[in-house]
Enzyme design. Structure first.
Site, PDB file in Angstrom:
ATOM      1  N   ASP A  73      21.299  19.617  31.535  1.00 26.95           N
ATOM      2  CA  ASP A  73      20.292  19.720  30.500  1.00 26.95           C
ATOM      3  C   ASP A  73      20.798  19.695  28.805  1.00 26.95           C
ATOM      4  O   ASP A  73      20.227  19.303  27.999  1.00 26.95           O
ATOM      5  CB  ASP A  73      19.789  21.173  30.807  1.00 26.95           C
ATOM      6  CG  ASP A  73      20.708  22.271  31.024  1.00 26.95           C
ATOM      7  OD1 ASP A  73      22.048  22.069  30.692  1.00 26.95           O
ATOM      8  OD2 ASP A  73      20.341  23.412  31.249  1.00 26.95           O
ATOM      9  N   ASP A 449      26.581  31.857  29.236  1.00 30.48           N
ATOM     10  CA  ASP A 449      26.257  32.183  30.647  1.00 30.48           C
ATOM     11  C   ASP A 449      27.509  32.644  31.484  1.00 30.48           C
ATOM     12  O   ASP A 449      27.096  33.170  32.417  1.00 30.48           O
ATOM     13  CB  ASP A 449      25.645  30.720  31.056  1.00 30.48           C
ATOM     14  CG  ASP A 449      24.440  30.255  30.459  1.00 30.48           C
ATOM     15  OD1 ASP A 449      23.703  31.142  29.907  1.00 30.48           O
ATOM     16  OD2 ASP A 449      24.336  29.058  30.550  1.00 30.48           O
TER      17      ASP A 449
END
Length: 732
Positions: A73, A449
């Site tokens: 992404d 993350d």
């Protein structure tokens, strides 16, 4: 993922224009000639973390054994090298001004021409982002030609795990189709060199999904449409490349609202389609799987397990369906994935009889994450997966299956034993870097993350995985005590505490015994003074800073600390701290161990929120202030006055490393601009002159978060990227 507002390439009107990959960089709207690296070549490599990002697509070439591609992404595209069992990055040449092109919306291969590869690039479809582009290669991604589009793509937006929106027409290798989110269907008849709008019946809505997939079924092309409601058509097809029609009899209802992915079984002439009530990867709570016999038009529901059942804890088993892949060797053999199934954990279902019966591959799976220990996420065992929307089945090996998750690619060769197939693919968004002057590790990194990692080796995923006690999702602060480098502190987003300290250089951690009330909702930058006796913690522009002198057992408010500033400690004097207030352009300093702050230099780029304040190691009061395109400033009197550095006109991030032989001042490393493009530079003479050390094939998009030299190895530098992990280089 984080977004950045940068200067963009001018948008070309009308039919998209074609350019070679070595396009002239744009800097504040001015075209500048590309400049090669000077002063000797650098060798660049990834610090090995082991994936750490969302793999949104996997594509095996149908005609060549061992050839596959992956898309991410925000971290570019990769080609699988079957000889070395590694992924080869294909888009590291994308530069600073083209940062929005590092997200890959879709990819396509040509079954009849194995060396051809196409990528549709564009990370965001928002108004502040640049338009998309298509890259085309005749040598499997070794070199590229580029076409700039007049539309935006959204590789890091909702729906990014949907099917490939780019397709080579099955009847003509010169014809390509590209589905967009807001601008319908595009068509190229010259292998991607130019693009025109094609007639398509879908009418976009506010969801911005548009075309979710394109897939060939025989000589026909099918397109999924994600902007319809539950009663209108969401699957279309063309048999002649001109006229599109809604596929008759297609499934309806919320469980079949969005066609996520599709795969065609050429043996049975059946098209398998996964559906969900939202595009994903988040937000799905219902879904289904259906197959269409293309020769008769008959639809059959083949959903393995319907969402909505009860769970053992009294909840509801809600999820959608995501990936789908067919076995090119065995008719009726198909693999599908669940997605967003948090209660019972996502799985892959496999059928060998066309969907009449299914087996969950998770139930007997043995996961080996010894090569990437962070996948345990602080627990004893790793999860089978989440955000599973990319599934690939090797056309030459029926038991070789790979699937993407939010952090890695798992693969199996026997349908039972699974391990990450991720070597070479690194996608972390890096926020902080520390290279300690002593100790086992040469690097500690803070990421989005995956929190903080202690890199005892640069060539292997950290054996301790993510820093635990507590585990952070995203790191917001990381610092060590300059005179006591064994003491390290960190802050971040977490469910069980938002700050921690270490007395062994970052190997093990202890959470703070207490934390300010706003730490859970707005954890920000943290630092410690030179001897590790005082901590300062910032919590955004709405909150004051806080101070602790007892290792986080208690905290007191600092009324005079500029709200939202990032505290920086003097590396020599433990009583001194600094903070830069971007709203007023004022440098604040403390000489009483952070109890109070007073204004010093003023008028430094007031109102710009992007900056970096750095202190030279081993020197008290030697400050460097990077103010983006407003330049680089230096103070040698603790921030009382600053002088603009004349050797560069833009500076985004600055770091220090071991001094060159015979030099008395540390080497400086900078992401910035001297006379030409934004690049990576080193200075061995206190910023009087700079040497570019990266090259046009190693640019990695946006790299403005952090940079650090190694205090023990001259010439070695670590670079934080927004999607390509930590890059490190040294003289070749």
């Amino acid at each position: 993922m984080r977004t950045f507002h940068l200067s963009r390439r001018a948008v070309l009107a009308g039919t998209a224009a074609t350019a070679a990959v070595a396009v002239l960089p744009m800097v504040q709207g001015r075209a500048r000639a590309a400049v090669p690296a000077a002063g000797g070549a650098y060798r660049w490599r990834n610090v090995v973390q082991g994936g750490t990002g969302f793999v949104t697509g996997v594509l095996f070439h149908p005609s060549v054994r061992g050839l596959a591609y992956a898309r991410t992404d925000i971290g570019g595209a990769y080609r699988w090298d079957d000889r070395t069992d590694r992924w080869i990055p294909l888009t590291d040449h994308i530069g600073w001004d083209d940062w929005n092109l590092l997200g890959v919306e879709a990819m396509a291969v040509d079954p009849a021409h194995p060396n051809r590869l196409y990528l549709a690039l564009g990370t965001y479809a928002q108004s502040w982002a640049g338009n998309g582009a298509v890259l085309r290669s005749e040598d499997r991604g070794a070199t590229w030609k580029r076409t700039d589009l007049t539309v935006k793509l959204g590789a890091n937006e909702d729906g990014r795990g949907c099917g490939e929106r780019l397709l080579v027409d099955p009847r003509d290798s010169d014809t390509l189709w590209l589905g967009t989110r807001h601008d319908g269907l595009l068509k190229s008849t010259d292998r991607g060199a130019t693009w025109q709008a094609a007639s398509f019946p879908g009418a976009p809505s506010a969801t911005g999904q548009g075309i979710t997939l394109l897939v060939a079924a025989g000589r026909s092309v099918y397109a999924g449409w994600g902007d319809s409601n539950s009663t209108s058509a969401n699957l279309y097809r063309t048999a002649d490349g001109t006229t599109w029609e809604a596929v008759p009899g297609q499934p309806a209802g919320t469980a079949a609202k969005v066609p996520v992915r599709a795969a065609y079984d050429r043996h049975t002439r059946e098209l398998y389609v996964t559906y969900a009530n939202a595009p994903g990867p988040n937000g799905q709570s219902d879904g289904s799987v259906h197959k269409l016999r293309t020769t008769t038009g008959k639809w059959t529901e083949v959903t393995p397990v319907k969402p909505g059942g009860p769970t053992s804890d009294g909840g509801t088993d809600s999820f959608g369906y995501g990936g789908v892949a067919v076995d090119a060797r065995r008719p009726g053999t198909v693999v599908v994935s669940t997605n967003n199934r948090w209660s019972l954990v996502d799985t892959l279902y496999r059928t060998t009889d066309g969907g009449r019966t299914w087996t969950s591959l998770k139930d007997k799976a043995v996961l080996d994450v010894s090569e990437t220990p962070y996948l345990k996420w602080g627990a004893d065992k790793p999860k089978f997966g989440w955000w599973i929307q990319a599934v690939g089945l090797d056309p030459f090996d029926s038991e070789h299956i790979v699937y993407g998750t939010g952090a890695t690619l798992y693969g199996t060769r026997d349908l039972k034993n699974w391990a990450p197939e991720i070597r070479g693919l690194e996608e972390a968004s890096i926020r902080q870097l520390i290279s300690p002057p002593a100790g086992e590790a040469h690097l500690i990194s803070g990421s989005g993350d995956i929190g903080v990692m202690y890199h005892e080796r640069l060539t292997a995923s950290p054996s301790r995985g993510m820093a635990s006690n507590p585990v952070f999702g995203t790191s917001t602060g990381l610092a060590l005590a300059a005179a006591k480098p064994s003491y390290v502190v960190r802050a971040g987003w977490g469910d069980n505490g938002n700050g921690a300290w270490s007395n062994d250089g970052g190997k093990t951690w202890t959470p703070f015994e207490s934390q300010p009330s706003m730490a859970k909702s707005a954890p920000g930058p943290i630092t410690t003074n030179a001897d590790g006796s005082v901590l300062l913690w910032s919590f955004g522009t709405s909150n004051p800073g806080f101070r602790s002198a007892d290792n986080g057992e208690s905290w007191s408010e600092i009324a005079s600390f500029p709200k939202g500033a990032a505290p920086v400690a003097d590396p020599v004097d433990p009583t001194r701290f600094y903070a830069f207030d971007t709203t007023t352009g004022t440098l604040f300093a403390s000489t009483d161990s952070g109890r109070t702050f007073t204004a010093r230099a003023t008028g430094l780029n007031s109102g710009d929120t992007e900056f970096q304040l750095a202190v030279a190691p081993g020197r008290s009061g030697d400050l460097w202030l990077s103010l983006k395109w407003n330049g680089l400033y230096r103070s040698t009197d603790g921030g009382a006055t600053f002088t603009k550095v004349g050797s560069c006109w833009a500076s985004y991030t600055l770091g220090f490393g071991k001094a060159a032989e015979g030099a008395s001042y540390p080497a400086l490393y900078m992401v910035g601009s001297t006379e030409t493009i934004t690049a990576v530079y080193r200075s061995d003479d206190e910023a009087k002159t700079w040497t570019r050390i990266n090259d046009d094939q190693h640019q990695w998009g946006w790299i403005g978060a952090a940079i650090s030299g190694d205090p023990r190895v001259y010439g070695r530098v670590y670079i934080a990227t927004n999607g390509r992990g930590v890059q490190y280089g040294g003289p070749a």
